[in-house]
Design an enzyme around this catalytic site. Structure first.
Site, PDB file in Angstrom:
ATOM      1  N   ASP A 110      -6.411   1.949  -2.823  1.00 35.61           N
ATOM      2  CA  ASP A 110      -7.605   1.714  -2.013  1.00 35.61           C
ATOM      3  C   ASP A 110      -7.891   2.894  -1.082  1.00 35.61           C
ATOM      4  O   ASP A 110      -8.792   2.828  -0.250  1.00 35.61           O
ATOM      5  CB  ASP A 110      -7.531   0.381  -1.234  1.00 35.61           C
ATOM      6  CG  ASP A 110      -6.389   0.324  -0.255  1.00 35.61           C
ATOM      7  OD1 ASP A 110      -5.575   1.273  -0.215  1.00 35.61           O
ATOM      8  OD2 ASP A 110      -6.293  -0.678   0.480  1.00 35.61           O
ATOM      9  N   ASP A 168      -1.669   1.467  -3.613  1.00 38.05           N
ATOM     10  CA  ASP A 168      -2.417   0.359  -4.215  1.00 38.05           C
ATOM     11  C   ASP A 168      -3.856   0.768  -4.534  1.00 38.05           C
ATOM     12  O   ASP A 168      -4.709  -0.086  -4.788  1.00 38.05           O
ATOM     13  CB  ASP A 168      -2.365  -0.895  -3.335  1.00 38.05           C
ATOM     14  CG  ASP A 168      -2.992  -0.678  -1.972  1.00 38.05           C
ATOM     15  OD1 ASP A 168      -3.140   0.487  -1.557  1.00 38.05           O
ATOM     16  OD2 ASP A 168      -3.334  -1.674  -1.304  1.00 38.05           O
ATOM     17  N   ARG A 171       1.297   4.943  17.349  1.00 34.58           N
ATOM     18  CA  ARG A 171       0.776   6.171  16.750  1.00 34.58           C
ATOM     19  C   ARG A 171       0.114   7.027  17.817  1.00 34.58           C
ATOM     20  O   ARG A 171      -0.632   6.521  18.665  1.00 34.58           O
ATOM     21  CB  ARG A 171      -0.262   5.863  15.682  1.00 34.58           C
ATOM     22  CG  ARG A 171       0.288   5.126  14.491  1.00 34.58           C
ATOM     23  CD  ARG A 171      -0.716   5.174  13.334  1.00 34.58           C
ATOM     24  NE  ARG A 171      -0.394   4.174  12.328  1.00 34.58           N
ATOM     25  CZ  ARG A 171       0.569   4.281  11.424  1.00 34.58           C
ATOM     26  NH1 ARG A 171       1.325   5.367  11.393  1.00 34.58           N
ATOM     27  NH2 ARG A 171       0.795   3.331  10.554  1.00 34.58           N
ATOM     28  N   SER A 200       0.808  -1.222   0.000  1.00 25.93           N
ATOM     29  CA  SER A 200       0.000   0.000   0.000  1.00 25.93           C
ATOM     30  C   SER A 200       0.844   1.275   0.000  1.00 25.93           C
ATOM     31  O   SER A 200       1.648   1.496  -0.895  1.00 25.93           O
ATOM     32  CB  SER A 200      -0.940  -0.075   1.197  1.00 25.93           C
ATOM     33  OG  SER A 200      -1.788   1.012   1.226  1.00 25.93           O
ATOM     34  N   GLU A 227     -12.277   5.596   6.782  1.00 23.70           N
ATOM     35  CA  GLU A 227     -11.224   6.048   7.678  1.00 23.70           C
ATOM     36  C   GLU A 227     -10.840   7.449   7.212  1.00 23.70           C
ATOM     37  O   GLU A 227     -10.955   7.764   6.021  1.00 23.70           O
ATOM     38  CB  GLU A 227     -10.017   5.119   7.589  1.00 23.70           C
ATOM     39  CG  GLU A 227     -10.330   3.713   8.063  1.00 23.70           C
ATOM     40  CD  GLU A 227      -9.100   2.806   8.090  1.00 23.70           C
ATOM     41  OE1 GLU A 227      -8.862   2.199   9.135  1.00 23.70           O
ATOM     42  OE2 GLU A 227      -8.383   2.714   7.078  1.00 23.70           O
ATOM     43  N   ALA A 228     -10.355   8.268   8.141  1.00 25.56           N
ATOM     44  CA  ALA A 228      -9.975   9.641   7.782  1.00 25.56           C
ATOM     45  C   ALA A 228      -8.955   9.624   6.646  1.00 25.56           C
ATOM     46  O   ALA A 228      -8.920  10.520   5.802  1.00 25.56           O
ATOM     47  CB  ALA A 228      -9.402  10.350   9.001  1.00 25.56           C
ATOM     48  N   PRO A 234      -0.889   0.942  19.137  1.00 23.97           N
ATOM     49  CA  PRO A 234       0.200   0.359  18.347  1.00 23.97           C
ATOM     50  C   PRO A 234      -0.255   0.204  16.906  1.00 23.97           C
ATOM     51  O   PRO A 234      -1.380  -0.233  16.668  1.00 23.97           O
ATOM     52  CB  PRO A 234       0.415  -1.017  19.001  1.00 23.97           C
ATOM     53  CG  PRO A 234      -0.856  -1.332  19.715  1.00 23.97           C
ATOM     54  CD  PRO A 234      -1.566  -0.043  20.016  1.00 23.97           C
ATOM     55  N   SER A 235       0.590   0.575  15.961  1.00 29.94           N
ATOM     56  CA  SER A 235       0.244   0.411  14.544  1.00 29.94           C
ATOM     57  C   SER A 235       0.151  -1.065  14.210  1.00 29.94           C
ATOM     58  O   SER A 235       0.877  -1.889  14.769  1.00 29.94           O
ATOM     59  CB  SER A 235       1.323   1.068  13.681  1.00 29.94           C
ATOM     60  OG  SER A 235       1.268   0.551  12.373  1.00 29.94           O
ATOM     61  N   GLY A 236      -0.726  -1.391  13.277  1.00 31.03           N
ATOM     62  CA  GLY A 236      -0.812  -2.777  12.806  1.00 31.03           C
ATOM     63  C   GLY A 236       0.047  -3.001  11.570  1.00 31.03           C
ATOM     64  O   GLY A 236       0.167  -4.118  11.092  1.00 31.03           O
TER      65      GLY A 236
HETATM   66  P1  NG1 Z   1      -2.016   1.146  11.269  1.00 29.41           P
HETATM   67  O1  NG1 Z   1      -0.603   1.086  10.828  1.00 29.41           O
HETATM   68  O2  NG1 Z   1      -2.533  -0.033  12.044  1.00 29.41           O
HETATM   69  O3  NG1 Z   1      -2.304   2.483  11.911  1.00 29.41           O
HETATM   70  C1  NG1 Z   1      -2.782   1.960   8.836  1.00 29.41           C
HETATM   71  C2  NG1 Z   1      -3.887   2.974   8.894  1.00 29.41           C
HETATM   72  C3  NG1 Z   1      -5.199   2.224   8.952  1.00 29.41           C
HETATM   73  C4  NG1 Z   1      -5.348   1.268   7.779  1.00 29.41           C
HETATM   74  C5  NG1 Z   1      -4.110   0.385   7.676  1.00 29.41           C
HETATM   75  C6  NG1 Z   1      -4.094  -0.500   6.474  1.00 29.41           C
HETATM   76  C7  NG1 Z   1      -3.862   5.164   9.970  1.00 29.41           C
HETATM   77  C8  NG1 Z   1      -3.718   5.906  11.235  1.00 29.41           C
HETATM   78  N1  NG1 Z   1      -3.780   3.839  10.082  1.00 29.41           N
HETATM   79  O4  NG1 Z   1      -2.905   1.114   9.958  1.00 29.41           O
HETATM   80  O5  NG1 Z   1      -6.232   3.143   8.983  1.00 29.41           O
HETATM   81  O6  NG1 Z   1      -5.611   1.955   6.591  1.00 29.41           O
HETATM   82  O7  NG1 Z   1      -2.908   1.171   7.668  1.00 29.41           O
HETATM   83  O8  NG1 Z   1      -3.592   0.062   5.353  1.00 29.41           O
HETATM   84  O9  NG1 Z   1      -4.041   5.779   8.917  1.00 29.41           O
HETATM   85 ZN    ZN Z   2      -3.676   1.158   0.327  1.00 31.94          ZN
END
Ligand code: NG1
Ligand code: ZN
EC number: 5.4.2.3
Length: 558
Positions: free
Chosen positions: A287, A285, A528, A67, A388-389, A520-522
């Protein structure tokens, strides 16, 4: 598992040993990491996809993309039969497969899992997996690894769909499982036909100011720009100029929806000459989608029109059509049907957008970050709109509602063809075909925004004036172990380690209209921090002081 299957799996997996010391988890969006460590993971996700297809007896998708991440990263995720994300109850198996230290352990895991899930191996049943990848240079060899994973399960067939946007692959999986044709051409035709339908239904007299007719799109130097160029050839009714289409320039570097939304500045190749023009940005990508306009006299600053505002525009339009459709007179009173309509956001939604949506009478609910959560929630409504924002989102229509709408449209076509009511029914049907029902899709989202703006006769400025965003700031903090942070309440409250939430609350209380949360970011190895307040300076200060708290509580990482 018979001996043949066993030896195929052992032999093939020994060619993809996991790199030492790498532990991955199937996060908000599949597995993501530096592309150089992903061969083994992608091979194993190939196995997973084949098992998923055997289990569901349906076509499954496997997409290779990272992405908006930098070009040297890559990732892999699965599209389930509906075109949505992999069912969450399979994620622990995905993690276990990815982290199996050697071929023997991998074999054992597969053996146990197929027994538990009653999956028939040995080619008794067939499996089909559609493969797609974005434009990353590492994509080709990772796709090869995925194919080998798939081929190591007897009866499984990999179909390479080539370079695609993530939403195209999800759309194709969904279409195939509905026994519809699922080529790129069909995708483009569905989008352009339903877009044309919405344009043909525009009320007389709506006219966007001439200067706003043109749209400039930043393609993030990725697959989206490439595909939009193709789509643009069969569209009419839009004047689109595409920049950063990937022929020069690096993927996601100073370009793309993520950059524009987080930095709030113009992407490369945009500047003062574009002041006043409607601009949009896709991510790597395609989306995600955000809009923006370049501000005059303000060093590359932009007015950002983010996912929250796209959501608001869509919600307004849908509500308007429902009101028109259900304008009951005596004859049709019993024909009225009010579908349940829900709007789904995450904690990253700007507080001003939530206030606006609620004041407009809409039901707004929150979920954790990650499309899988938003999508699942939105699917509970007849019409569920989620965003999502950052610009990822779509509109979901329930089968039941679409069935009713189809019938109502046919009825209106025979009793009052061409009436406002019938047009409203036709518009809603066109939206359901234009907008990607599988997953958020920047290309279809862009066409819907364009059609609605033309319908309303609105410029980007009029749209942006729906409400004014509260100033916000997002920061990333490197810590030793981000998984130490555990959250609740749609990620708005930290429950562990103890003391953090109290400290965040104490900081937040210092600022008028202050709101702050951490998670925590995924997708990246960071925590974050998000802060909102009445002024930009206050939002920045709040974010910075909470980032420092993270350092204190969790220790700075490398
Ligand atoms: P993480 O890295 O979990 O914050 C980010 C985006 C999600 C989502 C995913 C998948 C932010 C704050 N977080 O996730 O909203 O789009 O990537 O691409 O933008
Ligand atoms: Zn994407």
């Amino acid at each position: 598992m018979n001996d043949n299957q066993r030896s195929i799996l052992l032999e093939s997996s020994s060619r993809f040993p996991p790199p030492p010391g790498v532990k991955l988890s199937y996060g908000t969006s599949g597995f993501r990491a530096d592309a150089s460590v992903l061969q083994s993971t992608v091979f194993r996700v190939g196995i997973l996809a084949a098992l998923r297809s055997l289990k569901t007896q349906s076509v499954i998708g496997l997409m290779i993309t990272a992405s908006h991440n930098k070009v040297s990263d890559n990732g892999v995720k699965i599209a389930d039969p509906s075109g949505g994300m992999l069912s969450q109850d399979w994620e622990p198996f995905a993690d276990a497969l990815a982290d199996a230290p050697d071929s023997q352990r991998l074999l054992q895991l597969v053996d146990d899992f197929v027994k538990k899930e009653n999956i028939l191996l040995e080619g008794a049943q067939s499996a089909e997996i559609l493969l797609g990848r974005d434009t990353r240079p590492s994509g080709e060899s990772l796709l090869e690894a995925a194919k080998q994973g798939i081929n190591s399960i007897a009866g499984a067939v990999a179909v390479d769909m080539g370079v695609l946007t993530t939403p195209q692959l999800h759309w194709m999986v969904r279409a195939r499982n509905k026994s519809m044709k699922a080529t790129e051409l069909e995708y483009f035709e569905q989008l352009s036909n339903s877009f044309r339908c919405l344009i043909d239904l525009i009320p007389q007299g709506s006219a966007v100011n001439k200067i706003n007719d043109k749209l400039i799109v930043d393609g993030a130097n990725g697959v989206g720009g490439e595909k939009l160029e193709l789509l643009n050839k069969i569209l009419n009714g839009l004047d689109i100029e595409i920049r950063n289409s990937g022929k020069q320039g690096v993927l996601n570097e100073g370009v793309g929806a993520d950059y524009v939304q987080k930095e709030k500045v113009v992407p490369c190749k945009f500047g003062p000459a574009d002041v006043g023009i409607r601009c949009a940005s896709l991510d790597g990508d395609a989306d995600r989608l955000v809009y923006f306009s370049v501000l005059s006299n303000a060093n590359n600053k932009i007015d950002l029109v983010d996912g929250d505002k796209i959501l608001s525009l869509f919600a307004l339009f849908i509500e308007e059509q429902l009101n028109t459709l259900n304008k009951c007179d005596r004859d049709t009173e019993n024909k009225c049907y009010w579908p349940t309509l829900g709007v789904v956001q995450t904690a990253y939604a700007n507080g001003a957008s939530t206030d606006y949506l609620k004041h407009s009478g809409l039901e707004v609910v929150f979920t954790k970050t990650g499309v899988k959560y938003l999508h699942e929630k939105a699917a509970e409504y007849d019409i569920g709109i989620y965003f999502e924002a950052n610009g990822h989102g779509t509109i979901l229509f329930s089968e039941g509602f679409l069935h009713w709408l189809d019938g109502r449209n046919s009825e209106l076509a025979s009793t009052s063809k061409g009436s406002e009511q019938q047009k409203a029914a036709l518009r809603l049907l066109a939206v359901s075909k234009l907008i990607n029902q599988a997953v958020g899709d920047a290309l279809s989202g862009l066409l819907l925004v364009e059609a609605i703006l033309q319908h309303m006769g609105w410029s980007i400025h009029r749209w942006n004036d729906l409400y004014h965003d509260l100033p916000s700031r997002q920061l990333k903090v490197k810590v030793v172990d981000r998984t130490a942070i555990v959250t609740e309440n749609a990620e708005t409250v930290v429950v562990s380690p103890p003391g953090i939430q109290e400290a965040i609350d104490a900081e937040t209380a210092k600022y008028p209209r202050g709101r702050c949360f951490v998670r925590p970011s995924g997708t990246e190895d960071v925590v974050r921090v998000y802060a909102e307040a009445a002024t930009q300076e206050a939002a920045d200060n709040l974010a910075n002081s909470v980032a420092q708290l993270m350092d204190q509580f969790l220790g700075g990482g490398t």
